[in-house]
Write a protein that holds these residues in place. Sequence first.
Motif, PDB file in Angstrom:
ATOM      1  N   ALA A   1       9.587  -6.563 -13.328  1.00 15.77           N
ATOM      2  CA  ALA A   1      10.354  -7.788 -13.557  1.00 15.77           C
ATOM      3  C   ALA A   1      11.825  -7.501 -13.813  1.00 15.77           C
ATOM      4  CB  ALA A   1       9.746  -8.564 -14.730  1.00 15.77           C
ATOM      5  N   ASP A   2      12.127  -6.373 -14.456  1.00 20.25           N
ATOM      6  CA  ASP A   2      13.523  -6.041 -14.758  1.00 20.25           C
ATOM      7  C   ASP A   2      14.193  -5.229 -13.652  1.00 20.25           C
ATOM      8  OD1 ASP A   2      12.292  -3.606 -15.033  1.00 20.25           O
ATOM      9  OD2 ASP A   2      12.839  -3.299 -17.140  1.00 20.25           O
ATOM     10  N   GLY A   3      13.479  -5.000 -12.556  1.00 18.44           N
ATOM     11  CA  GLY A   3      14.050  -4.273 -11.437  1.00 18.44           C
ATOM     12  C   GLY A   3      13.977  -2.766 -11.537  1.00 18.44           C
ATOM     13  N   ARG A   4      13.563  -2.251 -12.680  1.00 18.82           N
ATOM     14  CA  ARG A   4      13.505  -0.791 -12.835  1.00 18.82           C
ATOM     15  C   ARG A   4      12.435  -0.219 -11.895  1.00 18.82           C
ATOM     16  NH1 ARG A   4      16.532   0.861 -17.211  1.00 18.82           N
ATOM     17  NH2 ARG A   4      17.161  -0.837 -18.609  1.00 18.82           N
ATOM     18  N   GLY A   5      12.796   0.841 -11.237  1.00 19.49           N
ATOM     19  CA  GLY A   5      11.908   1.403 -10.227  1.00 19.49           C
ATOM     20  C   GLY A   5      12.271   0.974  -8.823  1.00 19.49           C
ATOM     21  N   GLY A   6      13.080  -0.087  -8.708  1.00 20.78           N
ATOM     22  CA  GLY A   6      13.531  -0.528  -7.402  1.00 20.78           C
ATOM     23  C   GLY A   6      12.574  -1.470  -6.703  1.00 20.78           C
ATOM     24  N   ARG A   7      12.967  -1.843  -5.484  1.00 20.45           N
ATOM     25  CA  ARG A   7      12.190  -2.818  -4.715  1.00 20.45           C
ATOM     26  C   ARG A   7      10.967  -2.214  -4.037  1.00 20.45           C
ATOM     27  NH1 ARG A   7      15.043  -3.886  -0.686  1.00 20.45           N
ATOM     28  NH2 ARG A   7      17.121  -3.067  -1.156  1.00 20.45           N
ATOM     29  N   HIS A   8      10.939  -0.904  -3.879  1.00 23.58           N
ATOM     30  CA  HIS A   8       9.780  -0.237  -3.285  1.00 23.58           C
ATOM     31  C   HIS A   8       9.427   1.006  -4.108  1.00 23.58           C
ATOM     32  CE1 HIS A   8      10.910  -2.521   0.473  1.00 23.58           C
ATOM     33  NE2 HIS A   8       9.617  -2.732   0.389  1.00 23.58           N
ATOM     34  N   PRO A   9       8.910   0.791  -5.329  1.00 23.46           N
ATOM     35  CA  PRO A   9       8.533   1.949  -6.154  1.00 23.46           C
ATOM     36  C   PRO A   9       7.344   2.680  -5.540  1.00 23.46           C
ATOM     37  CG  PRO A   9       7.761  -0.088  -7.150  1.00 23.46           C
ATOM     38  CD  PRO A   9       8.615  -0.494  -5.993  1.00 23.46           C
ATOM     39  N   LEU A  10       7.039   3.839  -6.074  1.00 20.96           N
ATOM     40  CA  LEU A  10       5.894   4.598  -5.590  1.00 20.96           C
ATOM     41  C   LEU A  10       4.613   3.774  -5.702  1.00 20.96           C
ATOM     42  CD1 LEU A  10       6.670   8.072  -7.143  1.00 20.96           C
ATOM     43  CD2 LEU A  10       6.488   7.558  -4.704  1.00 20.96           C
ATOM     44  N   PRO A  11       3.701   3.937  -4.756  1.00 17.59           N
ATOM     45  CA  PRO A  11       2.455   3.155  -4.809  1.00 17.59           C
ATOM     46  C   PRO A  11       1.521   3.642  -5.904  1.00 17.59           C
ATOM     47  CG  PRO A  11       2.336   4.768  -3.054  1.00 17.59           C
ATOM     48  CD  PRO A  11       3.739   4.843  -3.599  1.00 17.59           C
ATOM     49  N   ARG A  12       0.628   2.779  -6.313  1.00 22.86           N
ATOM     50  CA  ARG A  12      -0.465   3.209  -7.190  1.00 22.86           C
ATOM     51  C   ARG A  12      -1.393   4.100  -6.375  1.00 22.86           C
ATOM     52  NH1 ARG A  12      -3.332  -1.857  -9.861  1.00 22.86           N
ATOM     53  NH2 ARG A  12      -4.971  -0.286  -9.730  1.00 22.86           N
ATOM     54  N   PRO A  13      -1.690   5.300  -6.852  1.00 21.27           N
ATOM     55  CA  PRO A  13      -2.533   6.213  -6.062  1.00 21.27           C
ATOM     56  C   PRO A  13      -3.881   5.621  -5.682  1.00 21.27           C
ATOM     57  CG  PRO A  13      -1.436   7.415  -7.806  1.00 21.27           C
ATOM     58  CD  PRO A  13      -1.145   5.954  -8.050  1.00 21.27           C
ATOM     59  N   ASP A  14      -4.497   4.837  -6.556  1.00 21.80           N
ATOM     60  CA  ASP A  14      -5.808   4.291  -6.218  1.00 21.80           C
ATOM     61  C   ASP A  14      -5.718   3.263  -5.092  1.00 21.80           C
ATOM     62  OD1 ASP A  14      -4.425   2.578  -8.005  1.00 21.80           O
ATOM     63  OD2 ASP A  14      -6.291   1.595  -8.607  1.00 21.80           O
ATOM     64  N   VAL A  15      -4.633   2.500  -5.057  1.00 26.34           N
ATOM     65  CA  VAL A  15      -4.452   1.510  -3.993  1.00 26.34           C
ATOM     66  C   VAL A  15      -4.203   2.219  -2.663  1.00 26.34           C
ATOM     67  CG1 VAL A  15      -2.963  -0.350  -3.153  1.00 26.34           C
ATOM     68  CG2 VAL A  15      -3.626  -0.272  -5.568  1.00 26.34           C
TER      69      VAL A  15
ATOM     70  N   GLU B   1       0.806  -1.223   0.000  1.00 23.45           N
ATOM     71  CA  GLU B   1       0.000   0.000   0.000  1.00 23.45           C
ATOM     72  C   GLU B   1       0.838   1.272   0.000  1.00 23.45           C
ATOM     73  OE1 GLU B   1      -3.944  -1.813   2.222  1.00 23.45           O
ATOM     74  OE2 GLU B   1      -2.223  -1.182   3.452  1.00 23.45           O
ATOM     75  N   LEU B   2       2.049   1.202   0.560  1.00 26.21           N
ATOM     76  CA  LEU B   2       2.964   2.347   0.514  1.00 26.21           C
ATOM     77  C   LEU B   2       4.020   2.168  -0.565  1.00 26.21           C
ATOM     78  CD1 LEU B   2       3.443   2.906   4.344  1.00 26.21           C
ATOM     79  CD2 LEU B   2       2.173   4.380   2.763  1.00 26.21           C
ATOM     80  N   ALA B   3       3.889   1.112  -1.352  1.00 28.41           N
ATOM     81  CA  ALA B   3       4.779   0.860  -2.486  1.00 28.41           C
ATOM     82  C   ALA B   3       3.977   0.145  -3.562  1.00 28.41           C
ATOM     83  CB  ALA B   3       5.980   0.013  -2.067  1.00 28.41           C
ATOM     84  N   GLY B   4       4.454   0.259  -4.795  1.00 29.58           N
ATOM     85  CA  GLY B   4       3.771  -0.377  -5.912  1.00 29.58           C
ATOM     86  C   GLY B   4       4.404  -1.700  -6.288  1.00 29.58           C
ATOM     87  N   PRO B   5       3.866  -2.362  -7.298  1.00 29.25           N
ATOM     88  CA  PRO B   5       4.415  -3.641  -7.747  1.00 29.25           C
ATOM     89  C   PRO B   5       5.844  -3.482  -8.261  1.00 29.25           C
ATOM     90  CG  PRO B   5       2.214  -3.267  -8.658  1.00 29.25           C
ATOM     91  CD  PRO B   5       2.653  -1.977  -8.053  1.00 29.25           C
ATOM     92  N   VAL B   6       6.662  -4.484  -8.008  1.00 29.63           N
ATOM     93  CA  VAL B   6       8.057  -4.471  -8.446  1.00 29.63           C
ATOM     94  C   VAL B   6       8.127  -4.937  -9.898  1.00 29.63           C
ATOM     95  CG1 VAL B   6      10.365  -5.387  -8.024  1.00 29.63           C
ATOM     96  CG2 VAL B   6       8.837  -4.899  -6.094  1.00 29.63           C
TER      97      VAL B   6
END
Length: 290
Positions: free
Chosen positions: A71-85, A64-69
């Motif tokens: 597959a290629d790792g871009r965005g990192g292990r804790h990317p920004l969350p989806r605003p709707d989630v 909820e405080l991070a978005g899906p990771v």
Amino acid sequence: MTALVSTAPVTTALITADALAAELAGGARLVVLDVQYNLRGPAGRGLFEQAHVPGAHFIDLDTELAGPVAADGRGGRHPLPRPDVLEAALRRAGVDDASRIVTYDQGTSLSAARAWWVLRWAGLQDVRVLDGGLAAWTRAGHTAPTEPTPETAGTVTLRPHALPVLDADGIAHRPATAVLIDGRAPERFRGETEPIDRVAGHIPGAVNVPMDTLLRPDGRMRPPAALRAVFEAAGVVPGESRIVATSCGSGVTAAHTALALHEIGVAAHVYVGSWSDWISDPTRPMATGS
């Protein structure tokens, strides 16, 4: 990128356990968010079910405080969350547009700071962190129940991008005068060990300010004078017009560093993807050593 070193009077984002207890006892309309989290231990919800601040609602860092990771790792292990989630999670906790929010975790404010930063990025303005977390709360003699808190229907509408966010290109092309602070443990920064990411080392030019140097032994944030001394040794002087960015492994400790900088009047850019995003492109330069 523009200079974001503040010269305005500092308004703390921290609240003590006794101050929070007094506000709750006085009927203050607060939403308390439990962000207890272990990277490789018991799930945060399990910790919440064992003990939490009365009336707190659990919010999950990974989902909820991070978005899906990617597959290629871009965005990192804790990317920004989806605003709707994130919005749905906050509405379940009873958050409205004008809500006053307090976040906390077990004791170091590591994950609570991630919540503090993400909620402000999402457009919420009155967000504070319980200094010392649940440990400080119980140490002060306040009760920590185990029963779940009933969901409350909130009406918050998030407005993402209220805070500046750095990506890999912004880091790669930062001005020479910018200060990039890496909050990981020294041995990870130096590339001597890497228990999580597939490559060890750090972004060239980064300065290591381990999270432990910002905390008292009991997990509370060190006083502003001590924080100022730590950051000045790293090249950050409040009042100077230079860019300050924070990084770590996946953007969680980077938010904690940003919280500590906030306490001395410095508004930092957070590189959300951090090292786990940086290494997703093998052509990017990488450094080891101190």
